[in-house]
Design an enzyme around this catalytic site. Sequence first.
Site, PDB file in Angstrom:
ATOM      1  N   GLY A 163       0.863  -1.193   0.000  1.00  0.00           N
ATOM      2  CA  GLY A 163       0.000   0.000   0.000  1.00  0.00           C
ATOM      3  C   GLY A 163       0.892   1.233   0.000  1.00  0.00           C
TER       4      GLY A 163
ATOM      5  N   GLY B 210       1.413   4.178   3.850  1.00  0.00           N
ATOM      6  CA  GLY B 210       2.466   3.293   3.355  1.00  0.00           C
ATOM      7  C   GLY B 210       3.699   4.044   2.891  1.00  0.00           C
TER       8      GLY B 210
ATOM      9  N   ASN C  66     -12.196  -3.347   3.410  1.00  0.00           N
ATOM     10  CA  ASN C  66     -10.786  -3.615   3.696  1.00  0.00           C
ATOM     11  C   ASN C  66     -10.502  -5.097   3.917  1.00  0.00           C
ATOM     12  OD1 ASN C  66     -10.115  -1.011   3.250  1.00  0.00           O
ATOM     13  ND2 ASN C  66      -9.732  -0.465   5.389  1.00  0.00           N
TER      14      ASN C  66
ATOM     15  N   HIS D  84      -8.273  -0.543  19.105  1.00  0.00           N
ATOM     16  CA  HIS D  84      -7.988   0.731  18.446  1.00  0.00           C
ATOM     17  C   HIS D  84      -9.337   1.309  18.025  1.00  0.00           C
ATOM     18  CE1 HIS D  84      -5.483   3.588  16.449  1.00  0.00           C
ATOM     19  NE2 HIS D  84      -5.728   3.204  15.226  1.00  0.00           N
TER      20      HIS D  84
HETATM   21  N1  APR Z   1      -2.776  -4.134  -2.666  1.00  0.00           N
HETATM   22  C1  APR Z   1      -1.951  -3.104  -2.462  1.00  0.00           C
HETATM   23  N2  APR Z   1      -2.382  -1.834  -2.254  1.00  0.00           N
HETATM   24  C2  APR Z   1      -3.704  -1.638  -2.269  1.00  0.00           C
HETATM   25  C3  APR Z   1      -4.630  -2.669  -2.462  1.00  0.00           C
HETATM   26  C4  APR Z   1      -4.113  -3.979  -2.679  1.00  0.00           C
HETATM   27  N3  APR Z   1      -4.924  -5.008  -2.876  1.00  0.00           N
HETATM   28  N4  APR Z   1      -5.870  -2.126  -2.416  1.00  0.00           N
HETATM   29  C5  APR Z   1      -5.725  -0.809  -2.182  1.00  0.00           C
HETATM   30  N5  APR Z   1      -4.418  -0.502  -2.100  1.00  0.00           N
HETATM   31  C6  APR Z   1      -3.791   0.799  -1.901  1.00  0.00           C
HETATM   32  C7  APR Z   1      -4.516   1.938  -2.594  1.00  0.00           C
HETATM   33  O1  APR Z   1      -4.274   1.933  -3.983  1.00  0.00           O
HETATM   34  C8  APR Z   1      -3.909   3.155  -1.887  1.00  0.00           C
HETATM   35  O2  APR Z   1      -2.768   3.662  -2.565  1.00  0.00           O
HETATM   36  O3  APR Z   1      -3.800   1.190  -0.535  1.00  0.00           O
HETATM   37  C9  APR Z   1      -3.497   2.593  -0.513  1.00  0.00           C
HETATM   38  C10 APR Z   1      -4.210   3.259   0.650  1.00  0.00           C
HETATM   39  O4  APR Z   1      -3.753   4.543   0.723  1.00  0.00           O
HETATM   40  P1  APR Z   1      -4.611   5.795   1.241  1.00  0.00           P
HETATM   41  O5  APR Z   1      -5.934   5.797   0.549  1.00  0.00           O
HETATM   42  O6  APR Z   1      -3.737   6.994   1.154  1.00  0.00           O
HETATM   43  O7  APR Z   1      -4.889   5.414   2.766  1.00  0.00           O
HETATM   44  P2  APR Z   1      -3.849   5.560   3.997  1.00  0.00           P
HETATM   45  O8  APR Z   1      -4.033   6.861   4.664  1.00  0.00           O
HETATM   46  O9  APR Z   1      -2.507   5.172   3.528  1.00  0.00           O
HETATM   47  O10 APR Z   1      -4.428   4.453   4.994  1.00  0.00           O
HETATM   48  C11 APR Z   1      -4.276   3.080   4.726  1.00  0.00           C
HETATM   49  O11 APR Z   1      -4.289   2.525   7.074  1.00  0.00           O
HETATM   50  O12 APR Z   1      -4.764   3.832   8.965  1.00  0.00           O
HETATM   51  C12 APR Z   1      -5.248   2.890   8.034  1.00  0.00           C
HETATM   52  O13 APR Z   1      -7.599   3.422   8.026  1.00  0.00           O
HETATM   53  C13 APR Z   1      -6.414   3.476   7.274  1.00  0.00           C
HETATM   54  O14 APR Z   1      -7.136   1.407   6.340  1.00  0.00           O
HETATM   55  C14 APR Z   1      -6.420   2.589   6.060  1.00  0.00           C
HETATM   56  C15 APR Z   1      -4.935   2.269   5.837  1.00  0.00           C
END
Ligand code: APR
Length: 316
Positions: free
Chosen positions: A9, A14, A102, A182
């Site tokens: 991610g 990430g 998720n 959490h």
């Molecule tokens: N494999 C890899 N990456 C993925 C997949 C997958 N199958 N599905 C989605 N993603 C990626 C998205 O493309 C996106 O770039 O996960 C990323 C999530 O990034 P953001 O939308 O910026 O979210 P972020 O703030 O990074 O949070 C991620 O952490 O704190 C938790 O609640 C939050 O569940 C969320 C996670």
Amino acid sequence: MGKKVTVVGAGFYGSTTAQRLAEYDIFETVVLTDIIDGKPAGLALDMNQSRPIEGFETKVVGVTTGTNGEGYEAIEGSDVVVVTAGLPRKPGMSRMDLLEVNAKIVRQVAENIAKYAPNAVVIVVSNPVDEMTALAQLATQFPKNRVFGQAGVLDTARFTNSIAETLAVPVKSVKALTLGSHGDTMVPVPSRCTVDGKPLADLLPADKIEELVVRTRNGGAEVVALLKTGSAYYAPSAAAARMAKAVVEDSGEVLPVCAWVEGEYGISGVYLGVEAQIGAEGIKKVVEEKLTDTEIAGLKEAAEAVRAKQADVATL
Ligand code: APR
């Protein structure tokens, strides 16, 4: 051999985690993956270009993965995998509102981790984290000590920051702790909070401590409400990176994490926020400390609140 960590991610959480891990300069490679074409590679290139300025040698490798696991070869040999894939909250949403969407993402990611990095320690941060950690363990079939979640390090940092600001003292003077889930059943532990060794209860009135406890419990939502799009990532990524560091350094540090409990505090068979000693094998052991009766009751309540939902993830 050099150490390798993967961050799945490449969103806000990430990418900031990958950057922090690279800047520690303790890994040979940081792999950053996402399903978005080009994004992880672009971020990796950008991070690598900061190496001469920040002075680290770790190489960041960005890889786009496909729905059938294409690209996952890149994670082979990872010592640790941090799972950040998944949607973040929008204002007004609870972490639990993310459960179904998720779960699909985390299950697919976990299956690929099991296939391509069968010896990795897995740190889950995707929300709702207590359930996503349980799901990742189920989908990888890894031993429970090798799969744990990030929540307590972040919640504790939020609590610590609030206490330090309220008392106008340096953050390093404050020792605080949060356990439980959490979410709504987070258990900030005032009995384990001190400022320069003095009990917090001697420095602040009970109603003020309660105010800080409530603010900690709502810490994530407070940031979400201000940002309006997306959720917090600077403090969360600091927490996740710090946990990954404790694993690869086999540090034996005791950190509050979402770990599998078997009898500690009279609670069994659930992933719950507790203190645990962290090392190369993930959780070395859950550490049971003396808590007040009210705090233990809070922990039990948290366990029961997440238990049924964790069992449900098997069907998601
Ligand atoms: N494999 C890899 N990456 C993925 C997949 C997958 N199958 N599905 C989605 N993603 C990626 C998205 O493309 C996106 O770039 O996960 C990323 C999530 O990034 P953001 O939308 O910026 O979210 P972020 O703030 O990074 O949070 C991620 O952490 O704190 C938790 O609640 C939050 O569940 C969320 C996670």
